[in-house]
Write an enzyme that holds these catalytic residues in place. Sequence first.
Site, PDB file in Angstrom:
ATOM      1  N   LEU D 227       0.715  -1.020  -0.121  1.00  0.00           N
ATOM      2  CA  LEU D 227      -0.070  -0.126  -0.028  1.00  0.00           C
ATOM      3  C   LEU D 227       0.923   1.085   0.280  1.00  0.00           C
ATOM      4  O   LEU D 227       1.700   1.548   0.962  1.00  0.00           O
ATOM      5  CB  LEU D 227      -1.144   0.038   1.266  1.00  0.00           C
ATOM      6  CG  LEU D 227      -1.821   1.325   1.354  1.00  0.00           C
ATOM      7  CD1 LEU D 227      -2.783   1.072   0.404  1.00  0.00           C
ATOM      8  CD2 LEU D 227      -2.269   1.262   2.753  1.00  0.00           C
ATOM      9  N   ASP D 228       0.775   2.180  -1.037  1.00  0.00           N
ATOM     10  CA  ASP D 228       1.456   3.287  -1.056  1.00  0.00           C
ATOM     11  C   ASP D 228       2.765   3.461  -1.290  1.00  0.00           C
ATOM     12  O   ASP D 228       3.657   4.095  -0.973  1.00  0.00           O
ATOM     13  CB  ASP D 228       1.025   4.364   0.033  1.00  0.00           C
ATOM     14  CG  ASP D 228      -0.703   4.638   0.069  1.00  0.00           C
ATOM     15  OD1 ASP D 228      -1.350   4.525  -1.004  1.00  0.00           O
ATOM     16  OD2 ASP D 228      -1.150   4.808   1.120  1.00  0.00           O
TER      17      ASP D 228
END
Lengths: 283, 283, 283, 283
Positions: D227-228
Amino acid sequence: RNRGRLLISCPDQPGIVATVSRFLFEYNANIIESSQYSTNPEGGTFFMRVEFECPGLSKKAKEIEQAFEEIAEQFSMKWKLSYVHDLKRTAIFVSKELHCLLELLWEWQSGGLLTDIALIVSNHEDARETAESFGIPFCHVPANKENRAEAEAQQLRLLEEYKIDVIILARYMQILTPNFVAAHPNRIINIHHSFLPAFIGARPYERAHERGVKLIGATSHYVTNDLDEGPIIEQGVERVRHHHNVEALKKIGRSIERSVLARAVKWHLEDRVIVDRNKTIVF
Amino acid sequence: RNRGRLLISCPDQPGIVATVSRFLFEYNANIIESSQYSTNPEGGTFFMRVEFECPGLSKKAKEIEQAFEEIAEQFSMKWKLSYVHDLKRTAIFVSKELHCLLELLWEWQSGGLLTDIALIVSNHEDARETAESFGIPFCHVPANKENRAEAEAQQLRLLEEYKIDVIILARYMQILTPNFVAAHPNRIINIHHSFLPAFIGARPYERAHERGVKLIGATSHYVTNDLDEGPIIEQGVERVRHHHNVEALKKIGRSIERSVLARAVKWHLEDRVIVDRNKTIVF
Amino acid sequence: RNRGRLLISCPDQPGIVATVSRFLFEYNANIIESSQYSTNPEGGTFFMRVEFECPGLSKKAKEIEQAFEEIAEQFSMKWKLSYVHDLKRTAIFVSKELHCLLELLWEWQSGGLLTDIALIVSNHEDARETAESFGIPFCHVPANKENRAEAEAQQLRLLEEYKIDVIILARYMQILTPNFVAAHPNRIINIHHSFLPAFIGARPYERAHERGVKLIGATSHYVTNDLDEGPIIEQGVERVRHHHNVEALKKIGRSIERSVLARAVKWHLEDRVIVDRNKTIVF
Amino acid sequence: RNRGRLLISCPDQPGIVATVSRFLFEYNANIIESSQYSTNPEGGTFFMRVEFECPGLSKKAKEIEQAFEEIAEQFSMKWKLSYVHDLKRTAIFVSKELHCLLELLWEWQSGGLLTDIALIVSNHEDARETAESFGIPFCHVPANKENRAEAEAQQLRLLEEYKIDVIILARYMQILTPNFVAAHPNRIINIHHSFLPAFIGARPYERAHERGVKLIGATSHYVTNDLDEGPIIEQGVERVRHHHNVEALKKIGRSIERSVLARAVKWHLEDRVIVDRNKTIVF
């Protein structure tokens, strides 16, 4: 000169500005610059900075401070009145990299930082020559993980001896103990070489390079006992590209660090910064 | 809502802030935001903007205005009290390029610009569809060098009919006559596609390309009768490089124009801009 | 070191990159960085910069240059081969304000500017101490409107004596004669204290203040005989506000001037700048 | 048109540029723009992007690709040849906030993004009207934590049916499964509303406000299963001050998100981005 600055924080309520400006008017003070901010007009905190010109200020200072105490109590204010001619005394702590120190000395010499730079402290000898060429006392206090307690004891003695008001960590690279920090609340200014809260801790340029960010930055903040978590005063960034290696990032970063720290110090010296828990109001 | 804004300019002297804040306090107004500036404490001009919350403001408005008149006379103030709920009525003038119009409509739709966009005027038909999709009246007024007088007469009638307070030239590309400008002093906002005072007049991107500048910009200003010489509200720039041809400069420029104009209009609508001869104070 | 840089400009046509890269390959050169730009693939001008690593470069230099001459003729190239180890010799001209000089000395000392700073020339004595503390010869050549001819004659002798390749006007404030400029085409770098072409000529900060601009800037350019009209190498800006007086603009401006000039000089020293009529290609 | 783009990455060694440019020359291709980068001339990875004009390119495409295969093998290249006239097909995924979608549509309409926007997918109905006004198919695929599997199955069918090359998550706000991401390596572009790696995950503006940062930002990156944490394409920041509440940060942030995502998408569509492990080379 006859210039003073009044910093206030208190619970917000109607009438604060009216009361304070009335008070100053009665002492013939002319408001030069005034800023206010309220976190919330209903039950929030109110902050105010007033810079004023007042004929014969130094003679009236005591009287003004006593008289203001009454207003302060009425509004439950935390407040500070400072006098522009009464220069703050600054100590700069530095390690081996001198770019931040040099920027401060230079800005100071050209009149951009109104302060007495009373002392330069370092755990290395690299800054001695520079300090002495500016006529500033230089104290070599070897400091490392092993001797932290003795080193800090010596540093605290120096700060007292030189009557220091502000401590600037100009890339000092040593961690301070809670004891040291507690002795100077909101008066130790650090420059961290990343755009906080990204890359907290060591080797930020290396980690920025690994992550492949497209902007790098620097952050100036007051030192608290949470590493790199103190109230942020100022931040800056510059664009970088894929071809910049760690060495290039460091060079670009040095220039950001210099200007970010210089701005933060300037604002602190001009009494423009109010700390509100873990944040700053910068007027 | 009960929110008002007071704008003041007058010769500087001690006691202005005290008097104004006392006045507001007596009407139970709580100051939300307040800014002051003086060109010179000795004989200069003083400017002030106060945003305040006052219970039952709309009912008391007349009374407050009358009462303040007395203070205004005492200090020789130019002043204006405006009411946040009383939205300004805006007309947008546009030509064939729609990017500035679209930015304004979009910011308006998403709540960033508090105004009634009452009218879109153009010398071309290109904006009609957009205007109608937003439910805004669109008036096609053919305007060119030949028919300027009739065109402006028709435009002035429209402005009156629609009770317009602010005119935004969103890349309108036609020169307005002194007659038209005089009818709306400091209420016509233009976006010029260069970093003024560089490249005053026509074809700024072509001239920027010829000159080989490394940054291009845009400027939003109030319209006066000196072409591109009116008081500047806001400016912005972006970096360009040797490989950008005129077409590329225009594309980059469009994005600067959009954001610079949107900021300038926002500040005007929030009563943040005071004009002082050929300059602006932006609070 | 074995690093070289090849700068080329010529009429664009197919095959240039293929021929040049083939040539370098045959001399065992490995391309480190390469940039191209064409004003127009049809009939335009082609520019190229190649930085390469070539074992035993210094020994082969003559041979390579002779061999390349053939390619250069075939494509009607203007070209220059430079050797990274062969440092350019720099003279800095300065007047009374030392901030740009200090920035250059500092960047030079910390390894950011690869050059021999061989000479500092000034029409005042202010920079002598600084020059000497860095161990750089300082020559005081009084220069003003009256004695321009003699002063320039003396300066030209110094430039020859010290074998100077690059002249940096670090806020020198004196106008050079066409004679002087012609002797050093595209080798005199100036810093002008405005965002050109705005505020050409004297007193730019005063004029910026009068005009009420919201950004101020600085421009570094090669000196030609048209005042402030030479090819722009780099520009920078900073945001200013209504409360900044001329003195404040000058302080902010000094910081822009420092960084803009340092970048321009760095790029020139790294052979990144090609002049094309009145514009620069910066690779 | 006859314009092509060649993207290459391979182990660095001498002769790559010479061989590739010779190859293009033999097919009468004129190099318009060319960029190279090597992580290390000794044993590093070499990256190259060439944009060229080649008469009759579409007819010769197959032949060129086959012939280049030989060179590619010789240098162990990963490579891709793309044709400018052969527009990539784009799907935009969006949720309730439409500012990023609108910016893309607008840039696309004004010619700034050369692509076929073939499909807009959303888990809400908010974007339907906009999509239809631009004549773009809109598919409502309800997606939430509960029905992720079915929703993604439907989305994957749509992507196949519409022959999608690029997926843009324009504030889509749903997490994609590894299965979905694996199906489109380096072809899903996300905009995260913080300056990564600061404020990874949810509610970045709220956390930025709590931390008291002085700049906020946005990051566009390729989506991976961390994530990210995917390769960053572009980032941007804007200055904020103590008086900006979370709502104000979001407004300022929207404008950063818009421009950062639009730049990242533009660069991807122009084949300017090469992914190297977790970083991007942007030529």
